[in-house]
Scaffold this active site. Structure first.
Site, PDB file in Angstrom:
ATOM      1  N   ASP A  29       0.851  -1.199   0.000  1.00  0.00           N
ATOM      2  CA  ASP A  29       0.000   0.000   0.000  1.00  0.00           C
ATOM      3  C   ASP A  29       0.886   1.248   0.000  1.00  0.00           C
ATOM      4  O   ASP A  29       2.064   1.183   0.334  1.00  0.00           O
ATOM      5  CB  ASP A  29      -0.960  -0.014   1.202  1.00  0.00           C
ATOM      6  CG  ASP A  29      -0.301  -0.457   2.493  1.00  0.00           C
ATOM      7  OD1 ASP A  29       0.937  -0.556   2.538  1.00  0.00           O
ATOM      8  OD2 ASP A  29      -1.022  -0.710   3.470  1.00  0.00           O
ATOM      9  N   GLU A  55      -5.827   3.255   4.112  1.00  0.00           N
ATOM     10  CA  GLU A  55      -6.233   3.775   5.420  1.00  0.00           C
ATOM     11  C   GLU A  55      -7.745   3.961   5.527  1.00  0.00           C
ATOM     12  O   GLU A  55      -8.309   3.903   6.617  1.00  0.00           O
ATOM     13  CB  GLU A  55      -5.527   5.102   5.723  1.00  0.00           C
ATOM     14  CG  GLU A  55      -4.012   4.997   5.839  1.00  0.00           C
ATOM     15  CD  GLU A  55      -3.545   4.273   7.090  1.00  0.00           C
ATOM     16  OE1 GLU A  55      -4.383   3.922   7.933  1.00  0.00           O
ATOM     17  OE2 GLU A  55      -2.329   4.036   7.199  1.00  0.00           O
TER      18      GLU A  55
HETATM   19 ZN   LIG Z   1      -0.795   0.643   7.557  1.00  0.00          ZN
END
Ligand SMILES: [Zn+2]
Length: 379
Positions: free
Chosen positions: A69, A129
């Site tokens: 990510d 997130e």
């Molecule tokens: Zn994280």
């Protein structure tokens, strides 16, 4: 030259220009440019700012997806690092800069030593997130019909010894969601509360319902945290006409989590109807639980042991959530942790910084997993 790429330098570059979920255009450009420099032809804008690289082996075989990510958080970085954030109020406080640098290091190696058989997909994912990015990538045309045999991702874990590999078959990270419950009645003069409809007693009922919610599911580990509550306005002359309650719900079991949410809606509707109130229930930042296959967890253990890395087996899942769960709900695999250091600042702390020392560990582990599934990589 296999070593010309320096993941530490790249990590610091990403760290200096952090971007919030869904706004990672610059970060995505940096990643794609690096991949092109390696000679790959990355697919860009995959489910938002996502990037996908396909690396074919010489012979047919399984497909493995490795995911990292790359979004940051709305936290002000104190500014003590030479490469600290140049974006005011935004910082890489969860180490996603490191996750991405590690996966780029894997890409740097695979360009010279592609898998012997099968296909390796490198997925660079935005908007983790907020729990949106993984599902969007999975539902994008590039992945929606993909047949994937193995999914792997890691998160760095402060509180665990550096380089320790943290595993758990079954649920690794919990399902979670925010919930905002709004109750609407009617204000009135505080001297005549009976002329309005106050949400006060229904609100206390909602607070009670929320705190009692996990008790109905003793077989799962569930948690409700009240985060905010507000009734009416701070005005002595006005009986309230509106109330808000906000909470986060968590569970280590997806079925229980869904049941808990349905149960909450039923109970809130009943409380509101009894008091003559209207109600709205909104869910925010929903994550399902990240469930690891036993088989893939064992592959992670094998890879760690082949590298001489210590393995820590979690007895309970992490209470936090990770949206790689969306990949793991579609295809089997494992999310694992790599220790950032026992005394390393915690994730989302303003003094947190991804420990560069674990970049080679992450790269080696991913590469060992590729070797296990796709044949030995030499070089
Ligand atoms: Zn994280």
């Amino acid at each position: 030259m296999a070593n010309e790429f320096d993941p530490v330098t790249l990590r610091h570059t990403l760290h200096q220009t952090p971007e919030l979920s869904n706004h990672e255009a610059l970060t995505a450009r940096t990643i794609a440019a690096q991949l092109r420099q390696f000679g790959f032809h990355p697919a860009t804008d995959v489910g938002g700012h996502g990037i996908l690289v396909t690396i074919q082996g010489a012979a047919p075989g399984p497909t493995t997806l490795l995911r990292a990510d790359f979004d940051a958080l709305p936290i002000e970085e104190p500014g003590s690092l030479a490469y600290c954030s140049q974006h005011s109020g935004v910082m890489h406080a969860c180490g996603h800069d490191g996750h991405t640098a590690a996966l780029l290091a894997v890409a740097a190696e695979l360009r010279h030593t592609p898998p012997a058989r099968g296909t390796v997909l490198l997925a660079f994912q935005p908007a983790e997130e907020t729990g949106e990015g993984a599902a969007r990538m999975c539902e994008s045309p590039a992945l929606t019909n993909a047949q994937i045999d193995n999914v792997y991702a890691f998160h760095n874990l402060p509180g665990f010894s550096q380089h320790q590999i943290v595993v758990r078959p079954g649920t690794f990270a919990c399902a979670s969601t925010g919930v905002a419950i709004e109750l609407y009645g009617k204000t009135s003069h505080a001297a005549y509360p009976e002329r309005g409809i106050s949400p006060a007693s229904a609100m206390t009922g909602v607070l009670h319902t929320l705190t009692q919610l996990p008790d109905a599911y003793p077989d799962a580990n569930s948690l409700v945290t009240l985060v905010h509550a507000q009734l009416g306005e701070p005005a002595y002359g006005v009986a309230p006409g509106q109330a808000t309650v906000m909470a986060t719900l968590r569970s280590d079991d997806n079925a229980c989590f869904h049941a808990m949410k349905a149960d909450l809606i039923d109970k809130v509707n009943t409380l509101a109807a009894r008091a003559g109130l209207t109600v709205s229930v909104c869910w925010h930042e929903p994550f399902i639980a990240a469930e690891n296959s036993t088989h893939h967890t064992q592959h992670v253990v094998n890879a760690a042991q082949s590298l001489g890395l210590a393995v820590h087996r979690l007895t309970e899942p992490m209470r936090w959530s990770e949206d790689v769960a969306e990949f793991l709900a579609r295809w089997p695999g494992a999310l694992f942790g790599i220790g950032s250091g026992e005394h390393h600042p915690q994730l989302h702390n303003p003094d947190y910084d991804f420990p560069d020392a674990i970049l080679p560990t992450a790269k080696a582990l991913f590469t060992a997993l590729v070797a296990e599934h796709h044949g030995c990589i030499t070089g």
